[in-house]
Design an enzyme around this catalytic site. Sequence first.
Site, PDB file in Angstrom:
ATOM      1  N   SER A 138       0.838  -1.201   0.000  1.00  0.00           N
ATOM      2  CA  SER A 138       0.000   0.000   0.000  1.00  0.00           C
ATOM      3  C   SER A 138       0.867   1.243   0.000  1.00  0.00           C
ATOM      4  O   SER A 138       2.071   1.185   0.274  1.00  0.00           O
ATOM      5  CB  SER A 138      -0.893  -0.014   1.245  1.00  0.00           C
ATOM      6  OG  SER A 138      -1.525   1.235   1.455  1.00  0.00           O
ATOM      7  N   TYR A 151      -3.040  -1.138  10.384  1.00  0.00           N
ATOM      8  CA  TYR A 151      -2.949  -1.605   9.000  1.00  0.00           C
ATOM      9  C   TYR A 151      -1.672  -1.043   8.373  1.00  0.00           C
ATOM     10  O   TYR A 151      -0.936  -1.759   7.685  1.00  0.00           O
ATOM     11  CB  TYR A 151      -4.168  -1.147   8.215  1.00  0.00           C
ATOM     12  CG  TYR A 151      -4.106  -1.396   6.719  1.00  0.00           C
ATOM     13  CD1 TYR A 151      -4.419  -2.642   6.195  1.00  0.00           C
ATOM     14  CD2 TYR A 151      -3.749  -0.378   5.834  1.00  0.00           C
ATOM     15  CE1 TYR A 151      -4.378  -2.880   4.824  1.00  0.00           C
ATOM     16  CE2 TYR A 151      -3.704  -0.594   4.471  1.00  0.00           C
ATOM     17  CZ  TYR A 151      -4.015  -1.849   3.971  1.00  0.00           C
ATOM     18  OH  TYR A 151      -3.974  -2.066   2.611  1.00  0.00           O
TER      19      TYR A 151
END
Length: 246
Positions: A138, A151
Amino acid sequence: MNITNKTILVTGGGSGIGYEIAKLLKQQGNTVIIAGRNADKIKKAGEKLGITAIACDVTREADIEKLVTRIQQEYPALSVLVNNAGVANLYKLGEQAGAFQKAKQEFEVNYFAPLLLTEKLLPVLSQQPEAAIVNITSNVTFHPLILLPTYSDAKAALHSHTVALRHTLGKNSSIKVFEVMPSLVNTEATKDMGGSNGMHPQVVAEALLKGMQTDQYEIYVGATAQQRADYFANPVAAIENFNAGL
């Protein structure tokens, strides 16, 4: 790297990015297998794509063992593993946030699962003349998003592991190690965090394919390249801008 006539396993292939990756790679003439936790969902996705679908909860070691055994027996030519399965909790750190439990879940799916599955499949991948491991991370690998704190932790850890694995295998292996770092993607999983403003998951799949074909080992998708450049130019300002208004 040539991405045709390969046997490819994609985790989290029932929807979103994983589904689009599986769809595109099948169109390139590959044999694609998808795996996912929800048995009904993964079965329907497999039927729609016309590919093999295997129910597998990647947080369960026994499920991974069963998946690996099946791959070894039925798909010994496996040459590409795409670690795509992921989960994220939208919240802010603080009292009563439950960060520990949320982090445990996120690390189980986003970090420990790809580590275990990769290690278990290395003997199969290493037998191929050309092979690859692809980890989907990400844009938060470089700086955290405060609405996705743990996360961000998990994806940063997977990024670090990916770099270490790439350098460890190096030139002494037929296995190439890729990392795909998308910014916001419009999927069912991101609807509560403004995912409708994100890119279509097909964009990520197309970037993955192009990056693999050109041996681009870190594949930045969407706004990630600029965000990364901003971070290395001025980390403090970049993190403030990334989290502005949150």
